[in-house]
Motif scaffolding. Sequence first.
Motif, PDB file in Angstrom:
ATOM      1  N   SER A  13       0.827  -1.204   0.000  1.00  0.00           N
ATOM      2  CA  SER A  13       0.000   0.000   0.000  1.00  0.00           C
ATOM      3  C   SER A  13       0.863   1.256   0.000  1.00  0.00           C
ATOM      4  N   ARG A  14       1.858   1.276   0.856  1.00  0.00           N
ATOM      5  CA  ARG A  14       2.734   2.451   0.926  1.00  0.00           C
ATOM      6  C   ARG A  14       3.564   2.601  -0.340  1.00  0.00           C
ATOM      7  N   ALA A  15       4.014   1.481  -0.897  1.00  0.00           N
ATOM      8  CA  ALA A  15       4.808   1.543  -2.129  1.00  0.00           C
ATOM      9  C   ALA A  15       3.970   2.087  -3.286  1.00  0.00           C
ATOM     10  N   LEU A  16       2.721   1.675  -3.368  1.00  0.00           N
ATOM     11  CA  LEU A  16       1.860   2.073  -4.479  1.00  0.00           C
ATOM     12  C   LEU A  16       1.275   3.465  -4.331  1.00  0.00           C
ATOM     13  N   HIS A  17       1.015   3.893  -3.090  1.00  0.00           N
ATOM     14  CA  HIS A  17       0.269   5.133  -2.891  1.00  0.00           C
ATOM     15  C   HIS A  17       1.049   6.258  -2.220  1.00  0.00           C
ATOM     16  N   GLU A  22       8.071   2.548  -8.919  1.00  0.00           N
ATOM     17  CA  GLU A  22       9.194   2.169  -9.784  1.00  0.00           C
ATOM     18  C   GLU A  22      10.450   1.821  -8.980  1.00  0.00           C
ATOM     19  N   LEU A  23      10.504   2.219  -7.725  1.00  0.00           N
ATOM     20  CA  LEU A  23      11.669   1.949  -6.884  1.00  0.00           C
ATOM     21  C   LEU A  23      11.644   0.542  -6.284  1.00  0.00           C
ATOM     22  N   TYR A  24      10.541  -0.187  -6.458  1.00  0.00           N
ATOM     23  CA  TYR A  24      10.344  -1.472  -5.790  1.00  0.00           C
ATOM     24  C   TYR A  24      10.470  -2.645  -6.750  1.00  0.00           C
ATOM     25  N   THR A  25      11.050  -3.727  -6.247  1.00  0.00           N
ATOM     26  CA  THR A  25      11.195  -4.985  -6.972  1.00  0.00           C
ATOM     27  C   THR A  25      10.509  -6.074  -6.151  1.00  0.00           C
ATOM     28  N   VAL A  26       9.747  -6.919  -6.829  1.00  0.00           N
ATOM     29  CA  VAL A  26       9.036  -8.024  -6.173  1.00  0.00           C
ATOM     30  C   VAL A  26       9.683  -9.336  -6.608  1.00  0.00           C
ATOM     31  N   ASP A  32       8.934 -23.847  -9.861  1.00  0.00           N
ATOM     32  CA  ASP A  32      10.065 -24.294  -9.043  1.00  0.00           C
ATOM     33  C   ASP A  32      11.194 -23.264  -8.968  1.00  0.00           C
ATOM     34  N   SER A  33      10.918 -22.032  -9.360  1.00  0.00           N
ATOM     35  CA  SER A  33      11.964 -21.019  -9.342  1.00  0.00           C
ATOM     36  C   SER A  33      11.428 -19.711  -8.773  1.00  0.00           C
ATOM     37  N   LEU A  34      12.334 -18.763  -8.625  1.00  0.00           N
ATOM     38  CA  LEU A  34      11.951 -17.428  -8.176  1.00  0.00           C
ATOM     39  C   LEU A  34      12.047 -16.481  -9.365  1.00  0.00           C
ATOM     40  N   ARG A  35      11.082 -15.572  -9.474  1.00  0.00           N
ATOM     41  CA  ARG A  35      11.099 -14.542 -10.511  1.00  0.00           C
ATOM     42  C   ARG A  35      11.184 -13.184  -9.849  1.00  0.00           C
ATOM     43  N   GLU A  36      11.795 -12.254 -10.550  1.00  0.00           N
ATOM     44  CA  GLU A  36      11.975 -10.908 -10.035  1.00  0.00           C
ATOM     45  C   GLU A  36      11.464  -9.929 -11.081  1.00  0.00           C
ATOM     46  N   MET A  37      10.652  -8.970 -10.651  1.00  0.00           N
ATOM     47  CA  MET A  37      10.189  -7.930 -11.569  1.00  0.00           C
ATOM     48  C   MET A  37       9.806  -6.692 -10.788  1.00  0.00           C
ATOM     49  N   GLY A  38       9.760  -5.574 -11.488  1.00  0.00           N
ATOM     50  CA  GLY A  38       9.369  -4.321 -10.867  1.00  0.00           C
ATOM     51  C   GLY A  38       7.933  -4.393 -10.358  1.00  0.00           C
ATOM     52  N   LEU A  39       7.634  -3.626  -9.329  1.00  0.00           N
ATOM     53  CA  LEU A  39       6.294  -3.639  -8.737  1.00  0.00           C
ATOM     54  C   LEU A  39       5.203  -3.281  -9.741  1.00  0.00           C
ATOM     55  N   VAL A  58       7.844 -13.566  -2.011  1.00  0.00           N
ATOM     56  CA  VAL A  58       8.885 -13.990  -1.089  1.00  0.00           C
ATOM     57  C   VAL A  58       9.607 -12.777  -0.502  1.00  0.00           C
ATOM     58  N   GLU A  59       9.802 -11.755  -1.339  1.00  0.00           N
ATOM     59  CA  GLU A  59      10.581 -10.603  -0.895  1.00  0.00           C
ATOM     60  C   GLU A  59      10.199  -9.373  -1.710  1.00  0.00           C
ATOM     61  N   ILE A  60      10.296  -8.212  -1.079  1.00  0.00           N
ATOM     62  CA  ILE A  60      10.133  -6.930  -1.765  1.00  0.00           C
ATOM     63  C   ILE A  60      11.340  -6.077  -1.405  1.00  0.00           C
ATOM     64  N   ARG A  61      11.922  -5.454  -2.438  1.00  0.00           N
ATOM     65  CA  ARG A  61      13.085  -4.594  -2.230  1.00  0.00           C
ATOM     66  C   ARG A  61      12.772  -3.190  -2.719  1.00  0.00           C
ATOM     67  N   ARG A  62      13.325  -2.208  -2.021  1.00  0.00           N
ATOM     68  CA  ARG A  62      13.234  -0.806  -2.439  1.00  0.00           C
ATOM     69  C   ARG A  62      14.655  -0.324  -2.691  1.00  0.00           C
ATOM     70  N   ILE A  63      14.959  -0.026  -3.918  1.00  0.00           N
ATOM     71  CA  ILE A  63      16.301   0.380  -4.349  1.00  0.00           C
ATOM     72  C   ILE A  63      17.352  -0.613  -3.830  1.00  0.00           C
ATOM     73  N   GLY A  64      17.064  -1.902  -3.973  1.00  0.00           N
ATOM     74  CA  GLY A  64      18.009  -2.936  -3.592  1.00  0.00           C
ATOM     75  C   GLY A  64      18.022  -3.322  -2.126  1.00  0.00           C
ATOM     76  N   VAL A  65      17.286  -2.610  -1.284  1.00  0.00           N
ATOM     77  CA  VAL A  65      17.247  -2.901   0.148  1.00  0.00           C
ATOM     78  C   VAL A  65      15.972  -3.684   0.453  1.00  0.00           C
ATOM     79  N   THR A  66      16.111  -4.821   1.103  1.00  0.00           N
ATOM     80  CA  THR A  66      14.952  -5.646   1.435  1.00  0.00           C
ATOM     81  C   THR A  66      14.081  -4.940   2.461  1.00  0.00           C
ATOM     82  N   VAL A  67      12.814  -4.732   2.090  1.00  0.00           N
ATOM     83  CA  VAL A  67      11.868  -4.091   3.004  1.00  0.00           C
ATOM     84  C   VAL A  67      10.801  -5.063   3.482  1.00  0.00           C
TER      85      VAL A  67
END
Length: 93
Positions: A13-17, A22-26, A32-39, A58-67
């Motif tokens: 919610s905070r990332a979107l609103h 664009e700063l977030y990666t999901v 059987d694998s992990l995928r990574e893409m922008g929010l 599994v994880e969300i990152r903001r500018i490379g930092v796990t949040v």
Amino acid sequence: MGRRKGLLEEVLSRALHADDPELYTVIFRDMDSLREMGLPEFMVESEGFSRIPASRIVEIRRIGVTVYRRSTGGGEVRSGRAALCPSGIAGGP
């Protein structure tokens, strides 16, 4: 009194609103694998979580930092306080 948001819902919610999505990666489970893409891409591809449920995140990152990170154990979540404050400055205890 309404249902309280979970940590994942709060971070999304905070990332979107309240921040720039664009700063977030999901990172999410895809077969059987992990995928990574922008929010923003994730929100389109997941079709509002109907194609990719939030439980697969599994994880969300903001500018490379796990949040946000889901633990591999009992499904509990751990997160840094920076996840709750886009500026990275968190007040309180």
